[in-house]
Design a protein around this motif. Structure first.
Motif, PDB file in Angstrom:
ATOM      1  N   PRO A  20       0.840  -1.204   0.000  1.00  0.00           N
ATOM      2  CA  PRO A  20       0.000   0.000   0.000  1.00  0.00           C
ATOM      3  C   PRO A  20       0.874   1.252   0.000  1.00  0.00           C
ATOM      4  CG  PRO A  20      -0.829  -1.601   1.578  1.00  0.00           C
ATOM      5  CD  PRO A  20       0.484  -2.143   1.085  1.00  0.00           C
ATOM      6  N   GLY A  21       0.578   2.177  -0.872  1.00  0.00           N
ATOM      7  CA  GLY A  21       1.388   3.383  -0.989  1.00  0.00           C
ATOM      8  C   GLY A  21       2.559   3.247  -1.922  1.00  0.00           C
ATOM      9  N   GLY A  22       2.780   2.026  -2.462  1.00  0.00           N
ATOM     10  CA  GLY A  22       3.880   1.813  -3.397  1.00  0.00           C
ATOM     11  C   GLY A  22       3.566   2.389  -4.770  1.00  0.00           C
ATOM     12  N   VAL A  23       4.515   2.217  -5.703  1.00  0.00           N
ATOM     13  CA  VAL A  23       4.359   2.848  -7.016  1.00  0.00           C
ATOM     14  C   VAL A  23       3.149   2.297  -7.768  1.00  0.00           C
ATOM     15  CG1 VAL A  23       6.811   3.376  -7.240  1.00  0.00           C
ATOM     16  CG2 VAL A  23       5.940   1.203  -8.095  1.00  0.00           C
ATOM     17  N   LEU A  24       2.828   1.019  -7.572  1.00  0.00           N
ATOM     18  CA  LEU A  24       1.670   0.454  -8.271  1.00  0.00           C
ATOM     19  C   LEU A  24       0.367   0.983  -7.684  1.00  0.00           C
ATOM     20  CD1 LEU A  24       2.772  -3.230  -8.878  1.00  0.00           C
ATOM     21  CD2 LEU A  24       2.699  -1.347 -10.495  1.00  0.00           C
ATOM     22  N   ALA A  25       0.329   1.163  -6.375  1.00  0.00           N
ATOM     23  CA  ALA A  25      -0.857   1.745  -5.744  1.00  0.00           C
ATOM     24  C   ALA A  25      -1.094   3.157  -6.251  1.00  0.00           C
ATOM     25  CB  ALA A  25      -0.698   1.742  -4.231  1.00  0.00           C
ATOM     26  N   PRO A  64      -5.736   3.225 -10.038  1.00  0.00           N
ATOM     27  CA  PRO A  64      -6.892   3.639  -9.231  1.00  0.00           C
ATOM     28  C   PRO A  64      -7.582   2.415  -8.630  1.00  0.00           C
ATOM     29  CG  PRO A  64      -6.905   4.710 -11.395  1.00  0.00           C
ATOM     30  CD  PRO A  64      -5.849   3.654 -11.446  1.00  0.00           C
ATOM     31  N   GLY A  65      -7.927   2.503  -7.361  1.00  0.00           N
ATOM     32  CA  GLY A  65      -8.619   1.395  -6.717  1.00  0.00           C
ATOM     33  C   GLY A  65      -7.736   0.206  -6.422  1.00  0.00           C
ATOM     34  N   TYR A  66      -6.425   0.415  -6.391  1.00  0.00           N
ATOM     35  CA  TYR A  66      -5.482  -0.694  -6.166  1.00  0.00           C
ATOM     36  C   TYR A  66      -5.702  -1.312  -4.781  1.00  0.00           C
ATOM     37  CZ  TYR A  66      -1.056  -3.129  -5.325  1.00  0.00           C
ATOM     38  OH  TYR A  66      -0.101  -4.066  -5.026  1.00  0.00           O
ATOM     39  N   GLU A  67      -5.672  -2.649  -4.721  1.00  0.00           N
ATOM     40  CA  GLU A  67      -5.784  -3.369  -3.460  1.00  0.00           C
ATOM     41  C   GLU A  67      -4.564  -4.247  -3.265  1.00  0.00           C
ATOM     42  OE1 GLU A  67      -9.342  -5.653  -3.164  1.00  0.00           O
ATOM     43  OE2 GLU A  67     -10.665  -3.992  -3.707  1.00  0.00           O
ATOM     44  N   TYR A  68      -3.953  -4.130  -2.111  1.00  0.00           N
ATOM     45  CA  TYR A  68      -2.824  -5.020  -1.806  1.00  0.00           C
ATOM     46  C   TYR A  68      -3.360  -6.427  -1.556  1.00  0.00           C
ATOM     47  CZ  TYR A  68       0.657  -7.474   0.950  1.00  0.00           C
ATOM     48  OH  TYR A  68       1.527  -8.425   1.418  1.00  0.00           O
ATOM     49  N   ARG A  69      -2.709  -7.441  -2.189  1.00  0.00           N
ATOM     50  CA  ARG A  69      -3.133  -8.826  -2.030  1.00  0.00           C
ATOM     51  C   ARG A  69      -1.939  -9.665  -1.583  1.00  0.00           C
ATOM     52  NH1 ARG A  69      -5.684  -8.610  -7.930  1.00  0.00           N
ATOM     53  NH2 ARG A  69      -4.088  -6.991  -7.957  1.00  0.00           N
ATOM     54  N   PRO A  70      -2.005 -10.221  -0.388  1.00  0.00           N
ATOM     55  CA  PRO A  70      -0.884 -11.036   0.079  1.00  0.00           C
ATOM     56  C   PRO A  70      -0.612 -12.235  -0.833  1.00  0.00           C
ATOM     57  CG  PRO A  70      -2.799 -11.245   1.542  1.00  0.00           C
ATOM     58  CD  PRO A  70      -3.081 -10.119   0.618  1.00  0.00           C
ATOM     59  N   GLN A  71      -1.664 -12.743  -1.499  1.00  0.00           N
ATOM     60  CA  GLN A  71      -1.466 -13.866  -2.421  1.00  0.00           C
ATOM     61  C   GLN A  71      -0.537 -13.468  -3.568  1.00  0.00           C
ATOM     62  OE1 GLN A  71      -4.402 -12.598  -1.481  1.00  0.00           O
ATOM     63  NE2 GLN A  71      -5.768 -14.200  -0.728  1.00  0.00           N
ATOM     64  N   GLN A  72      -0.669 -12.257  -4.038  1.00  0.00           N
ATOM     65  CA  GLN A  72       0.184 -11.767  -5.123  1.00  0.00           C
ATOM     66  C   GLN A  72       1.636 -11.699  -4.664  1.00  0.00           C
ATOM     67  OE1 GLN A  72      -0.391  -7.627  -6.422  1.00  0.00           O
ATOM     68  NE2 GLN A  72      -0.426  -8.357  -8.537  1.00  0.00           N
ATOM     69  N   GLU A  73       1.841 -11.235  -3.443  1.00  0.00           N
ATOM     70  CA  GLU A  73       3.204 -11.181  -2.893  1.00  0.00           C
ATOM     71  C   GLU A  73       3.788 -12.588  -2.761  1.00  0.00           C
ATOM     72  OE1 GLU A  73       5.461 -10.144   1.306  1.00  0.00           O
ATOM     73  OE2 GLU A  73       3.689  -8.954   0.743  1.00  0.00           O
ATOM     74  N   GLN A  74       2.968 -13.550  -2.349  1.00  0.00           N
ATOM     75  CA  GLN A  74       3.438 -14.923  -2.200  1.00  0.00           C
ATOM     76  C   GLN A  74       3.902 -15.489  -3.544  1.00  0.00           C
ATOM     77  OE1 GLN A  74       0.559 -17.493  -0.333  1.00  0.00           O
ATOM     78  NE2 GLN A  74       1.799 -19.344  -0.623  1.00  0.00           N
TER      79      GLN A  74
END
Length: 922
Positions: A236-241, A245-255
């Motif tokens: 959250p708050g990173g360059v992709l966020a 617009p409406g970006y959601e952090y997903r722990p599955q994506q990080e995994q």
């Protein structure tokens, strides 16, 4: 041009057939000296009921026309507006056919079709329908499919098309004037005389394809690859966020990202199953880009579907190029046939007939497109159905490519340019087909790479089978001989060589012409032998059909080879081989003669065609001599009655092991459906990954980030007949009413996934007879995939029947898809030759063919279909399974266990309807 009198007309009708349907509404706008001087519009009483789908399309109801005038009352006034003017309409042949039927005579005056003009001037647009063009050009279209509104929009479109024509480069305009049919001569001649601007190349046309350009970059330090730094981009708050617009952090994506990074760093292969919504595309693109740039190497990304390839190229990569803290280079590379060949285009144009033909319009569209395209990729060009065959004649191919001898090789060859971009790229996108073709033919196309990501990897075995298969088609040979001999509308290579002899002294001339004549005689014998061979195949097909009914394919094995007709096939094949060898020898003898004459291009073409003939001969021999213990050979009959021969390996795993798995440092295999029964063993067994040492492979399974217990309902019908006991037509009749009732209970927007086109057509007919008022859309019946999805989204009460590609790769979020119906479990057809042979092979090995192959394939397909329903965290819907075997058979539990945690119940259809109404009531 537009200063002359013209009338824009539009008709709404009760259907598409002038002989049976009639005019419902008509409008005309007369312009003189560019000004609107008269307007006419009226509804027409059709004296017959208005079909429900026409009422939905136009909004014209029965009560609106009950008091309207009859056609004969208004037609004279309408026709009087057309006198002394050019008639203009969008899809003019349609309107003029109805006018001709109404008036009893053809219109003798000039006609212009804005649909035809828009296809010429904007050949890259995905659609040229009036409402699509109106949306693109911001034209006011108040009421779609109403005559006056459509006529006004057509008038505005005409102005836009004229201004666009005036922008054309004078050289291109002159070419257009020479090529256009007579009905368009005045349009382009007037534009040419108007002295258009010369800066055509600088004109920015709407719809122009923009590709990422190479940027200079500072090489990163060796060993600077850091998964932690990449993960920060997702936080959250990173360059992709910030970029999305409406970006959601997903722990599955990080995994997923961390596992892929680990595989790259440790030089291991990875199996990554990532459910829908995990964001796996960015999860593999980010480490791939960082790895390529930090380590100074290339990473290839291979997809199966065009839709995913386009998503990566047009959406994800531009996003990352804007967002990442350093530049990177990307390229898109496709197989040779995806690109137009400039040399073949010139040959095509020289062979065009002099009179008005559709081929001339097609050629105009090509030249217009070439003024803009940076890639020559056919996917940018909107091909009409009737143009598909012509497109293949203009595509690059191995058989006719002259390589470095081509005049366009160093400048203007799109295939060469695409390869060059891939060589300069950090990451390049390809498809499974190109990846495997290149491996098979010794890495002749792709630049060297050691790191590969295979998305949609559940297709890998099928694609490998397809590209390891050998085929020889009657149509391919027909066009090959067609090219050698003079035929209508196509240059004949051998007859055209005679013109070269004029430059030779008499003795040499006679010798050269003699060799050309020998080649022509050899060609005639080769064609005759080929016809005899395929006639023998037809006899074999018919002899086998008497004993065993086959729908589309006949395996060349077992009892088929005991038929007398098989002996005739082998006998005619022997004669065919002799004549092909003779023709190849004669073509090769032409090469040194042509080189001595300085006809280098013709010499290279003779070489190419001799090599192609050798390739066809080898293919035929391999198919007829295939080893039944290792290969499966079969023949198929097309709709035109022509045959194609095939041979494919029973197992692709050992080949993939040798040619792919052992040659790359790291391969990531990813998909939403790699597992069966929570295990990767089926995928590893079918692809040969099990042959690798266990320590070289890492695995990861990540569930979709959705709460299926609250977002989805799974309902299983228990009171419908077992589909395995009925024909397609019988089962369609048994389930049609249930499908209709379920769709209504769900409130429409229902997708029905069918196993085959045959069953789809059967259920379409049954539903049509039950409910003529329902918005019913059938794949292959009402349009292609994208047209159907567009229509489906437009009508809330629609039922969409799909098969094949509709089981995966379509995205209908939110309320666009409320209910998904699977009428029967997606077991693969045992009549498919390769599958049938593999099932037999498993049985011979003492394994259960059903449990080890048919069932796992069905489960993977089932999971893909289920994944169409929930696409976002806010989606909500229901899946209804009509196949009673899901609960009555023991193997049904395997299907259910393969799904995410979703609440399900099994009940009669009447109870399912009540549950659906309750589910969608809150």
């Amino acid at each position: 041009m537009l200063n002359n009198p013209y009338v824009v007309v539009d008709l709404e009708t009760t259907g598409l057939d002038p002989s049976q349907d009639t005019i419902l509404e008509m409008a005309a706008l007369r312009f003189e000296e560019g000004r609107l001087v008269q307007q006419f519009s009226t509804l027409v009483n059709p004296r017959k009921p208005i079909p429900p789908h026409i009422q939905r399309l136009t909004g014209i109801k029965e009560d609106m026309v009950s008091e309207a005038p009859f056609l004969e009352e208004v037609l004279p006034n309408f026709l009087s507006l057309l006198q002394g003017a050019t008639v203009i309409a969008h899809n003019a042949p349609f309107d003029m056919a109805f006018l001709a039927k109404a008036s009893g005579s053809l219109w003798e005056g000039p006609i212009l079709d804005t649909l035809e003009l828009s296809r010429i001037l904007f050949p890259w647009f995905p659609s040229h329908k009036l409402h699509v063009l109106a949306r693109h050009f911001n034209i006011d279209l108040a009421e779609q499919h109403r005559a006056l509104s459509d006529a006004k929009a057509t008038a505005q479109l005409l102005e836009i098309l004229w201004k666009e024509t005036l922008k054309l480069n004078p050289t291109l305009l002159k070419r257009f004037k020479e090529l256009v049919p007579s009905r368009l001569t005045l349009w382009f001649a007037t534009a040419l005389s108007a002295h258009p601007p010369s800066s055509f190349a600088e004109v920015a046309a709407s719809g122009e394809i923009k590709f990422p350009e190479r940027e200079e970059k500072v090489p990163e330090e060796e060993g600077a690859f850091s998964p932690e730094a990449i993960v920060e981009l997702l936080k959250p708050g990173g360059v992709l966020a910030q970029a999305l617009p409406g970006y959601e952090y997903r722990p599955q994506q990080e995994q997923v990202l961390r596992v892929i990074s680990q595989a790259l760093e440790e030089s291991k292969h990875a199996l990554v199953e990532a459910g829908t919504g995990t964001g796996k595309s960015l999860a593999y693109l980010l480490p791939a880009i960082f790895w390529a740039c930090k380590k100074g190497c290339r990473v290839a990304i291979a997809t199966h579907t065009i839709s995913l390839q386009e998503q990566l190229w047009y959406k994800d990569i531009p996003l990352l190029q804007r967002s990442l803290p350093f530049p990177f280079r990307a390229a898109l590379l496709k197989g040779r046939s995806n690109y137009i060949c400039r040399r073949r285009l010139l040959e095509w144009e020289e062979s065009l007939p002099s009179h008005d033909t559709p081929e001339r319009i097609f050629t105009l569209r090509i030249w217009r497109w070439l003024a803009f395209t940076l890639t020559g990729d056919w996917s940018e060009f909107k091909t009409l159905p009737e143009e598909e065959g012509w497109k293949s004649l203009l595509s690059s191919d191995n058989e006719t490519c002259l390589g470095s001898h081509c005049p366009f090789h160093t400048a203007g060859c799109f295939v060469t340019a695409a390869r060059r971009r891939a060589e300069e790229a950090d990451i390049f996108i390809i498809n499974h087909s190109l990846l495997l073709s290149d491996l098979r033919w010794g890495n002749q196309v792709l630049p060297p790479f050691s790191y590969l990501i295979v998305d949609e990897a559940h297709h890998l075995e099928d694609t490998a089978t397809e590209h390891l298969a050998i085929s020889l088609s009657q149509s391919t040979l027909h066009y090959f001989f067609h090219r050698l001999q003079a035929k209508p509308r196509l240059l004949g290579y051998l007859p055209n060589l005679s013109s070269l002899a004029e430059k030779l002294p008499p003795p040499n001339q006679a010798f050269f012409l003699s060799q050309v004549e020998k080649s022509l005689l050899a060609l005639a014998k080769a064609e005759e032998a080929t016809d005899s061979f395929f006639a023998a195949l037809k006899s074999l097909w018919e002899a086998s059909e008497k004993n065993n009914r086959q729908d589309f394919a006949l395996r060349l094995a077992g009892k088929v080879k005991e038929l007398p007709a098989w002996e005739l096939v082998l006998e005619t094949a022997g004669v065919l081989e002799e004549t092909w060898e003779r023709l190849r020898d004669e073509l090769e003898k032409l090469v040194p003669l042509l080189e001595d004459m300085g006809a280098t291009l013709q010499a290279r073409e003779a070489e190419r065609m001799a090599a192609a003939l050798k390739f066809y001969l080898n293919s035929l021999q391999q198919i007829l001599d295939s080893d039944e213990d290792k290969e499966v050979a079969w023949m198929e009959r097309g709709p035109n009655g022509w045959f194609t021969l095939y041979s494919a390996p029973l197992e692709v795993g050992p080949w993939l092991m040798d040619m792919l798995f052992q040659t790359k440092e790291c391969i990531v295999f990813t998909s939403a459906t790699l597992q069966v029964n929570k295990s990767f063993s089926f995928f590893c067994r079918r692809t040969g990954l099990e042959l690798l040492p266990g320590e070289r492979v890492i695995t990861c399974s990540v569930e979709a980030p959705f709460d299926y217990s609250t977002q989805a309902k799974l309902l299983i019908a228990t009171d419908l007949p077992n589909p395995s006991h009925l024909s397609d037509e019988e089962y369609a009749k048994a389930t049609a009413k249930a499908i209709l009732d379920i769709s209504r209970a769900a409130g429409g927007r229902t997708l029905v996934l069918c196993n085959s086109h045959r069953f789809l057509r059967a259920i379409y007919e049954s539903l049509s007879s039950l409910s003529p008022t329902e918005v019913l859309l059938g794949q292959g019946i009402d349009g292609h995939r994208f047209q159907l999805i567009e229509e489906f989204c437009r009508y809330p009460q629609a039922i969409l029947l799909g098969t094949g590609t509709f089981w995966e790769g379509i995205d209908l979020p939110g309320d666009l898809l409320r209910c998904l119906i699977i009428p029967r479990l997606p077991f693969p057809s045992p009549n498919v030759p390769v599958l049938a042979a593999r099932l037999e092979s498993l049985a011979e090995q003492g394994q259960d063919p059903f449990m080890n192959l048919s069932l796992p394939l069905a489960i993977i397909r089932f999971r893909q279909g289920f994944g169409r329903l929930i696409r976002r965290s806010t989606d909500r819907g229901a899946v209804v399974i009509l196949d009673c075997r899901l609960t009555s058979k023991r193997y049904g539990s395997y299907f259910l266990a393969s799904l995410p945690e979703v609440n399900f119940t099994s009940n009669p259809v009447k109870d399912i309807l009540s549950q659906l109404k309750f589910w969608f009531s809150f």
